[in-house]
Structures are given as structure tokens and as C-alpha cells.
Scaffold this active site. Structure first.
Site, PDB file in Angstrom:
ATOM      1  N   VAL A  99       0.863  -1.184   0.000  1.00  0.00           N
ATOM      2  CA  VAL A  99       0.000   0.000   0.000  1.00  0.00           C
ATOM      3  C   VAL A  99       0.886   1.216   0.000  1.00  0.00           C
ATOM      4  O   VAL A  99       1.676   1.406   0.912  1.00  0.00           O
ATOM      5  CB  VAL A  99      -0.914   0.078   1.251  1.00  0.00           C
ATOM      6  CG1 VAL A  99      -2.148  -0.756   1.059  1.00  0.00           C
ATOM      7  CG2 VAL A  99      -0.183  -0.322   2.528  1.00  0.00           C
ATOM      8  N   SER A 100       0.794   2.040  -1.044  1.00  0.00           N
ATOM      9  CA  SER A 100       1.496   3.298  -0.900  1.00  0.00           C
ATOM     10  C   SER A 100       0.499   4.201  -0.222  1.00  0.00           C
ATOM     11  O   SER A 100      -0.615   4.385  -0.682  1.00  0.00           O
ATOM     12  CB  SER A 100       1.979   3.852  -2.222  1.00  0.00           C
ATOM     13  OG  SER A 100       0.936   3.977  -3.112  1.00  0.00           O
ATOM     14  N   CYS A 101       0.875   4.663   0.935  1.00  0.00           N
ATOM     15  CA  CYS A 101      -0.046   5.427   1.770  1.00  0.00           C
ATOM     16  C   CYS A 101      -0.324   6.727   1.065  1.00  0.00           C
ATOM     17  O   CYS A 101       0.561   7.540   0.914  1.00  0.00           O
ATOM     18  CB  CYS A 101       0.580   5.710   3.113  1.00  0.00           C
ATOM     19  SG  CYS A 101       1.456   4.298   3.753  1.00  0.00           S
ATOM     20  N   ILE A 102      -1.526   6.916   0.639  1.00  0.00           N
ATOM     21  CA  ILE A 102      -1.789   8.134  -0.106  1.00  0.00           C
ATOM     22  C   ILE A 102      -2.502   9.134   0.780  1.00  0.00           C
ATOM     23  O   ILE A 102      -2.922   8.810   1.850  1.00  0.00           O
ATOM     24  CB  ILE A 102      -2.607   7.873  -1.368  1.00  0.00           C
ATOM     25  CG1 ILE A 102      -4.001   7.411  -0.986  1.00  0.00           C
ATOM     26  CG2 ILE A 102      -1.927   6.882  -2.260  1.00  0.00           C
ATOM     27  CD1 ILE A 102      -4.987   7.635  -2.061  1.00  0.00           C
TER      28      ILE A 102
ATOM     29  N   PRO B 158       5.647   7.509   1.003  1.00  0.00           N
ATOM     30  CA  PRO B 158       4.544   8.460   1.015  1.00  0.00           C
ATOM     31  C   PRO B 158       4.999   9.915   1.140  1.00  0.00           C
ATOM     32  O   PRO B 158       6.034  10.191   1.722  1.00  0.00           O
ATOM     33  CB  PRO B 158       3.782   8.049   2.288  1.00  0.00           C
ATOM     34  CG  PRO B 158       4.842   7.510   3.197  1.00  0.00           C
ATOM     35  CD  PRO B 158       5.878   6.891   2.318  1.00  0.00           C
TER      36      PRO B 158
END
Ligand SMILES: Cc1cc2nc3c(=O)[nH]c(=O)nc-3n(C[C@H](O)[C@H](O)[C@H](O)COP(=O)(O)OP(=O)(O)OC[C@H]3O[C@@H](n4cnc5c(N)ncnc54)[C@H](O)[C@@H]3O)c2cc1C
Lengths: 102, 412
Positions: A99-102, B158
Site C-alpha cells: 500500500v502506498s499510503c496516499i 509516502p
């Protein structure tokens, strides 16, 4: 959806990540690697081991974390899994897409 | 006996929590908020500074103006947290004991993480726009610029406000067009992601907009180094891109304070429960906003939604009750697309941004994932809402902390 890999039906996501880590085997990993144009070597497997270990311990992974792991540095990680190393290595490891933390 | 809550950081989240808590807690609780700066910046405004839409004065106000009566504001650098001793030690050696600690120290750019990024070219041909200084330097450069190749690059994910670099690209396109020099500018968007954004539906829409605006996207570009002399950036795979102006969003990192205290992850974010916002450091330490490691967007709107849930959990903690695992990762972001238009996206941990209407199902007035003038007005109104409602901890009308599925089109 289902896909036959290493002779068994494996459940995968649209993007080709395993849905169930328990269905993973080294043969399945090698087959996914081949789809990515990667021929697995001992070096590759060391990284996959590390990634799976982190996954089992529920540690979220980033490229930077792999680079600091002592298993491999960032440059080496890219050399082994060109393009998107974390994505490719995660797929081969049988774990969900990072998961690329967006 | 008096009890103490200490809040680290008086930015968006810390200021908001100090307001929430002062209203909710009786006088037997003393509240202290600590920050190293005297100014509160409206960071979403940085995006508009390079194009002369906002003047720096409009987006900077004194921190103390927003800290309510009955809360002590301490100015200075926080050196370390000692979780085992329930105390915080300042750079000057002063100590603050707490019963409850809230970490709200945010995140910042760390250009030194990219080889060659810092140097004589910094803020001359290589810019950031995640600081006011960077945004002002870029504005001054653009005013005199006669054209060439402008490369916008995200170093790694991120980052906070992950749509901001795209917005910068869209606004640059409109700005150069307005100045009658768009044909003299080549715009390139180089990103470590495989498309404009991380979520599929939004990426499709945004990739299309990039194309329409003639902004070239270079996906899967993971920057390794900057060569300031030859004006090129190189990625780990060996790919090179030349530039005349590089606008970078360098690696984002949490405060060094976490490293000193031995409680952060490898980029200094605090391990935090994504539902309750209690940290995994100790049960009396909570975290909110950009400082946490939860898989939600790092955005002011997210901090706002978290704030309502964190308040409730702290009140429960004070009473010895079980915490509520309520935070769903709700984010709501306008994406400025230039020429007085914007898109709006609304999503959470499990639901990606889709099309629809907001906040009233079927009515709007805002439209999701679609360009409109109304959305642009929403984005502009956000500055007023931020100063007057968001950081003072008021509930935003019609918008709930948890995401709503009504009015959205999930499968098409
Ligand atoms: C260009 C840009 C555009 C953006 N656009 C949007 C948008 O459109 N919508 C949106 O919702 N969000 C947007 N954001 C994101 C939003 O601004 C942040 O997510 C929000 O401000 C985070 O709040 P915070 O309280 O967690 O951190 P911050 O507001 O950054 O506050 C952290 C505070 O902690 C203090 N601090 C840190 N370490 C220490 C220490 N060791 N000692 C003392 N003090 C310390 C800092 O001085 C700072 O005041 C944008 C951000 C940027 C940069």
C-alpha cells in the site's frame, strides 16, 4: 480470479498478486518471476525471504526499509527487480500489493 | 489533583486538538502545547504561491492566535520523549511531565536524502514547494523565466498531500498559457508510481488530464541522484531526465525527535493503531495527523476527521473505558486543475475515489472526480474554513468523520 500456476489453481487479484499467502510455494514464486522477466537466483531468494518474514510479522514495507535491511541496498534491490522492485518482489513473495499510503 | 495533557506540535492537528480538548475537559486537566515555531502556515496555500495567486502574508499567522485560553503554549524545540518516565525533554533541558501525550509533529521534506539535491543549485534551478521559502523562490524564478524544460518529480512515497505535485503541474500549464509562453515550455511529470496517482479510477482520470494538457508523464521513475551542474536527474534503473527547472517533492520524513526517542519507523513516523489512533509505543501516547504511520493520506482533511475520533477516544481513556476503533482513513481532497476548475476526491482505507456527488447524494453541489468551477470555489473556500473552523476544532457542516458511500458510483 483463478490462475493455474505450478500445476495448481491459485487465487490472484486483477493485478496478479496472490490472494492467499498460504497458496504460495517457491515454484509459484518462480513462475511469477518469469512473468516479470526475472530469473530467480540465490540473491533474489534472500530478498524474498526477508520480505516474507516482514510480512509475517506485519511490518509494512517500503523500498527504504528493504534498503536498510542489511540483506541488500537500494541499488542492488533495483538491479534484481528492475522497474518497480517493491511491487515485483511483493508479487513474487505472494504477499499483497504494497500500500502506498496516499 | 491536577492532571496533564501535553500536545507536541501546534500545526493543523495540534492546534485543533488543543481547542477540542479545552472545550471537552474540566479545569482539573491542564493542557500544554509545544512548538518550535511562532508562525502557523496554511500549507495548502504553498501550491498557489509560485503562481502569484496567494501572497505569503495570506497564509501565515501567529500560532498563538489559534491556541485557546486555558492552554499553555510553550515555544522551543522538543528534544526527546521518554515513554517510560512519561515526560518530554526540551532542547534547553526543560522537562514536561504528562498523563497523556499527543504527538502531532507532522512531516517535512528531507532533500538531503537524495544525493546531489542540495548544493548551489538549490532554490536556483532546483526547487521544492513544500516550504514557504521554496515556493517563494520558485515564484521569483518563474517571473523571470523565458521557457525551457520544467520537470516535476516526486522522490518517493509516502508524501503529504500526494495530489499536490499533480496540481502544481496543472497550475504551471495554465500559468504559462496565461503568460502566452506555453509553447516555449516543456512540462514533464516524473513519478515513482505507475501512473498519476495510486488509486485506479482516479489515475485513469488524471492520466487523461495530463495528456490533455500536454504534460508528459514518466512513470516508475525512482530518483537516485541530482546532477546540479549538468541539470539531470537519474533513477535507480539508470534512466536520465534533463531539466532547466526541477520542482522536487523530496523524501518526506517525520520529526527527528522520533529517532532521538527511539520510537519512530525508518522515516520517523510513529507506529499507531489505524482505528483508535493510540500509538503502539505506550497506552497513554496518542498520535494524529502527518506524524503517524497509518495508511491514510497525509492531509489536513484527514487530520480533521481523525480529530473528532481522537477526542472521543481520549475522553474514553480518561474515564477508563475501551477505545473506539472508528477511524476509517477518510480523506477528502480538492485537486486544482487550472483555469478556475478543480476535481474533488473522497475516499478511505477501503474505498477508492470514484465519481458521484458531494456532500449531498445525487445533489452535490460538488462533483466527485470531475472537473468543475464549483469544486474550484470549494478549494478556494478551504483557506477560510481552515483558519476559521478546521484548526479551531469546529465540526464542518454536512461532512462526517467517517466516509459515506451514498451518492457515489462504485462500479461502472
Ligand atoms: C503544498 C501542500 C499542499 C497541501 N494541500 C492540502 C490540501 O489541499 N488539503 C489538505 O487537506 N491538506 C493539504 N496539505 C497537507 C496539510 O497541510 C497537512 O497534512 C497538515 O498540515 C498536517 O497537520 P499536522 O498537524 O500533522 O502537521 P503540521 O501542520 O505540519 O504541524 C507540525 C508542527 O510540529 C512542529 N514540530 C515538529 N517537530 C518539532 C520539534 N522537534 N519541536 C517542536 N516543534 C516541532 C512544527 O513546527 C509544526 O508546527 C498540503 C500540504 C502541502 C505541503
Amino acid at each position: 480470479m483463478e490462475k493455474t500456476m505450478a500445476g495448481t489453481a491459485i487465487r490472484v487479484t486483477e493485478e496478479g498478486y496472490l490472494e492467499d499467502f498460504n497458496q504460495w510455494s517457491a515454484e509459484v514464486g518462480a513462475e511469477i518471476a518469469a512473468e516479470e522477466g526475472i530469473t530467480m537466483t540465490d540473491e533474489h531468494w534472500k530478498v524474498i525471504d526477508y520480505i516474507q518474514d516482514q510480512y509475517k510479522n506485519e511490518v509494512p514495507l517500503t523500498i527504504r526499509k528493504v534498503g536498510k535491511s542489511g540483506v541488500i541496498d537500494i541499488k542492488g534491490f533495483y538491479a534484481l527487480f528492475p522497474g518497480g522492485p517493491l511491487k515485483k518482489a511483493s508479487r513474487i513473495s505472494g504477499i499483497p500489493k504494497p500500500v502506498s499510503c496516499i | 489533583m491536577k492532571k496533564d495533557i501535553v500536545i507536541l506540535g501546534a500545526g493543523t492537528a495540534g492546534t485543533m486538538m488543543s481547542n477540542h480538548l479545552r472545550r471537552a475537559l474540566a479545569d482539573d486537566w491542564s493542557i500544554t502545547v509545544i512548538d518550535q515555531r511562532t508562525e502557523h502556515h496554511y500549507q495548502p496555500g504553498y501550491l498557489f504561491v509560485p503562481f502569484g495567486v496567494y501572497e505569503p502574508e495570506e497564509i501565515v499567522k501567529p500560532i498563538e492566535k489559534f491556541i485557546p485560553h486555558g492552554v499553555d503554549l510553550v515555544l522551543g524545540e522538543i528534544d526527546r520523549i521518554y515513554p517510560d518516565h512519561d515526560k518530554v525533554v526540551m532542547g534547553d533541558g526543560k522537562e514536561y511531565n504528562y498523563d497523556i501525550l499527543i504527538i502531532a509533529t507532522g512531516t517535512n521534506i528531507a532533500p538531503e536524502e537524495i544525493e546531489g539535491m542540495m548544493g548551489p543549485h538549490w532554490h536556483k534551478d532546483v526547487f521544492d514547494f513544500y516550504t514557504l521559502e521554496g515556493a517563494v523562490a520558485l515564484r521569483d524564478k518563474l517571473r523571470k523565466w523565458e521557457g525551457g524544460k520544467m520537470v516535476i518529480n516526486i522522490a518517493e512515497m509516502p508524501i503529504k498531500c500526494p495530489v499536490a505535485p499533480l496540481e502544481l503541474a496543472f497550475l504551471a500549464d495554465a500559468y504559462f498559457e496565461h503568460r502566452g509562453m506555453r509553447d516555449k515550455v516543456e512540462l514533464v511529470f516524473a513519478t515513482p508510481m505507475s501512473g498519476a496517482f495510486t488509486k485506479p479510477k482516479a489515475t485513469e482520470k488524471l492520466d487523461y488530464l495530463l495528456k490533455e494538457k500536454n504534460i508528459k508523464i514518466v512513470p516508475d521513475f525512482n530518483i537516485m541522484s541530482v546532477d546540479g551542474e549538468n541539470k539531470t536527474i537519474t533513477d535507480y534503473g539508470g534512466e536520465e531526465i534533463s531539466y532547466d527547472i526541477l520542482v522536487s517533492v523530496p523524501t518526506n520524513k517525520g520529526s527527528d525527535l522520533m529517532e532521538r526517542s527511539g520510537i519512530g519507523d525508518e522515516i520517523n513516523y510513529v507506529p499507531t493503531d489505524r482505528g483508535t489512533l493510540q500509538t503502539k509505543v505506550k497506552e497513554n501516547i496518542f498520535a494524529i495527523g502527518d506524524a503517524t504511520n497509518i495508511p491514510a493520506s497525509k492531509a489536513g482533511s484527514v487530520a480533521h476527521f481523525e480529530g473528532e475520533i481522537l477526542l472521543e477516544n481520549i475522553l474514553r481513556y480518561v474515564k477508563g473505558e475501551a477505545l473506539k476503533e472508528e477511524f476509517d482513513g477518510h480523506a477528502n481532497c480538492f485537486i486544482e486543475t487550472g483555469h478556475g476548475k478543480a476535481l474533488l476526491i473522497d475516499f478511505n482505507y477501503t474505498h477508492e475515489p470514484v465519481t458521484g456527488t458531494f456532500p449531498f447524494p445525487g445533489v452535490g453541489p460538488l462533483s466527485l472526480l470531475k472537473e468543475s468551477r464549483m469544486n474550484h470555489m470549494g478549494k478556494m473556500a478551504f483557506k477560510w474554513i481552515y483558519w476559521n473552523m478546521l484548526i479551531t476544532g469546529r465540526h464542518l457542516p454536512f461532512v462526517s468523520a467517517q466516509m459515506t458511500e451514498a451518492g457515489k458510483v462504485f462500479d461502472d
